[in-house]
Design an enzyme around this catalytic site. Structure first.
Site, PDB file in Angstrom:
ATOM      1  N   ASP A  32      37.959 -16.708  35.956  1.00  0.00           N
ATOM      2  CA  ASP A  32      36.523 -16.455  35.765  1.00  0.00           C
ATOM      3  C   ASP A  32      36.183 -16.071  34.315  1.00  0.00           C
ATOM      4  O   ASP A  32      35.547 -15.029  34.069  1.00  0.00           O
ATOM      5  CB  ASP A  32      36.050 -15.311  36.689  1.00  0.00           C
ATOM      6  N   GLU A 242      28.350 -20.243  43.545  1.00  0.00           N
ATOM      7  CA  GLU A 242      28.639 -18.992  42.824  1.00  0.00           C
ATOM      8  C   GLU A 242      28.819 -19.302  41.337  1.00  0.00           C
ATOM      9  O   GLU A 242      28.752 -20.464  40.915  1.00  0.00           O
ATOM     10  CB  GLU A 242      29.908 -18.316  43.376  1.00  0.00           C
TER      11      GLU A 242
HETATM   12  O1  FUB Z   1      37.502 -14.157  41.158  1.00  0.00           O
HETATM   13  C1  FUB Z   1      36.878 -13.848  42.378  1.00  0.00           C
HETATM   14  C2  FUB Z   1      35.805 -14.834  42.675  1.00  0.00           C
HETATM   15  O2  FUB Z   1      36.339 -16.148  42.774  1.00  0.00           O
HETATM   16  C3  FUB Z   1      34.748 -14.966  41.615  1.00  0.00           C
HETATM   17  O3  FUB Z   1      33.856 -13.896  41.566  1.00  0.00           O
HETATM   18  C4  FUB Z   1      34.186 -16.271  41.987  1.00  0.00           C
HETATM   19  O4  FUB Z   1      33.328 -16.825  41.048  1.00  0.00           O
HETATM   20  C5  FUB Z   1      35.432 -17.082  42.217  1.00  0.00           C
HETATM   21  O5  FUB Z   1      35.974 -17.572  41.019  1.00  0.00           O
END
Ligand code: FUB
Length: 343
Positions: A32, A242
């Protein structure tokens, strides 16, 4: 519809043959990556993946991260410095577990680090921590940002100096439980359960001048299709899942995000940081691992995509590594699709 975040575990190196870039660091697992240019250097604010032994489930409990490191480099391809632990779970008074994807911003001599965590009631909230240095250590505010929920915060500071926080994510990110405006623990565990309804959208709010709170009510960001209609819940190839990111290129605002269960990084453009944004296309086709998450930054007169895959762990979906590659636009401002392992 796939509801799990499968391990996709494999030891087979050939899966990564043709990888267009290599992990930026290999001494710890990272994911991320939110990249910014501060003091002339590129600073990267990633998640710090660990194998906590937490069983995998639909809520992403196996992403059980407990601290953050900050990295810097003079340029992409140059030496990467790990500045060590910048913030840890024990030092965040309100947080219970799961330090997910963070971001950072600079204003008036201070650095602000935004991060999601589940609170003691197991509801994702977004916190902020401050430091005089871009690499921390950061001191967390005693409470999360008032009115914040869900995860994946990303700050965009416009050319007039106004900063906005974009956030949210469905499924493990809990956004679907907020569909009524209030938290509903019994709410859908996936997308809204009606494919012909407008899809859940990322959220945003302008930040106060001190960067610590929302300056206005949280808004939905509308993402439209080519006919000017909101993307629908059933449109898994294009709907928001997301990992929002906003940047500006040639006067246009670019909102990019992950489509989750279809594993693409895509983008939409608009004329205001509030949107609406119109869907444009794919930035990056799927990486190996369930999640895909990115940021976009200009440095040295070129544009860079920071992203992650699971090369270092041989494909373990919760043990990822950050990478960077150049991002190009065509003459019309369209982003040229990147294929992480070649076409
Ligand atoms: O790293 C945990 C979660 O997985 C992140 O917050 C999302 O965007 C995905 O990459």
């Amino acid at each position: 519809q796939q509801q799990q975040r499968p391990a996709q575990s494999t030891d087979s190196a050939p899966l990564f043959e043709g990888a267009i870039s290599q992990p930026l660091v290999s001494h710890i697992y990272t994911a991320d990556p939110s990249a910014h240019v501060f003091e002339g250097k590129i600073y990267v604010y990633p998640s710090h993946d660990i194998d906590a032994g937490t069983p995998e489930n639909d809520n992403g409990d196996h992403f059980d991260m407990r601290d953050y490191h900050v990295f810097s480099m003079d340029s992409v391809g140059g030496e990467v410095t790990d500045h060590g632990v910048a913030l840890k779970l024990e030092d965040i008074p309100w947080a219970g577990r799961q330090l997910w994807a963070p971001d950072a911003a600079y204003k008036n001599g201070k650095y602000y680090f935004y991060f999601p965590a589940k609170d003691k009631q197991d509801i994702f909230r977004i916190g902020v921590a401050t430091s005089d240095k871009p690499y921390g250590p950061f001191v967390a505010e005693p409470e999360p940002i008032k009115g914040s929920f869900s995860m994946d915060p990303a700050v965009f500071t416009d050319t007039d100096g106004t900063s906005y926080l974009y956030f949210g994510g469905i499924w493990g990110g809990q956004l679907q439980r907020w569909a009524s405006g209030e938290y509903d623990p019994q709410g859908s565990s996936t997308d809204l359960e009606n494919d012909s309804l407008p899809a859940l959208t990322p959220k945003m709010a302008r930040l106060t001048d001190d960067m610590l709170q929302f300056a206005e009510a949280v808004r939905d960001i509308v993402i439209l299709d080519e006919n000017g209609r909101p993307l629908l819940t059933g449109d898994h190839d294009r709907r928001f899942f997301e990992g929002s990111w906003v940047h500006k290129y040639q006067g246009k605002y670019y909102l990019s995000y992950s489509t989750g269960d279809t594993h693409q990084l895509v983008y939409a453009t608009g004329d205001s940081p509030y949107g609406p944004f119109t869907y444009q296309g794919v930035i990056m086709t799927p990486v190996i691992g369930w999640t895909t998450h990115h940021s976009i930054v200009e440095h040295g007169g070129r544009w860079w995509l920071f992203y992650h895959d699971t090369q270092l762990s041989g494909g373990k979906t919760h043990l990822r590594n950050i990478k960077a590659t150049e991002l190009r636009y065509d003459g019309d401002g369209k982003i040229v699709t990147i294929h992480p392992y070649g076409e």
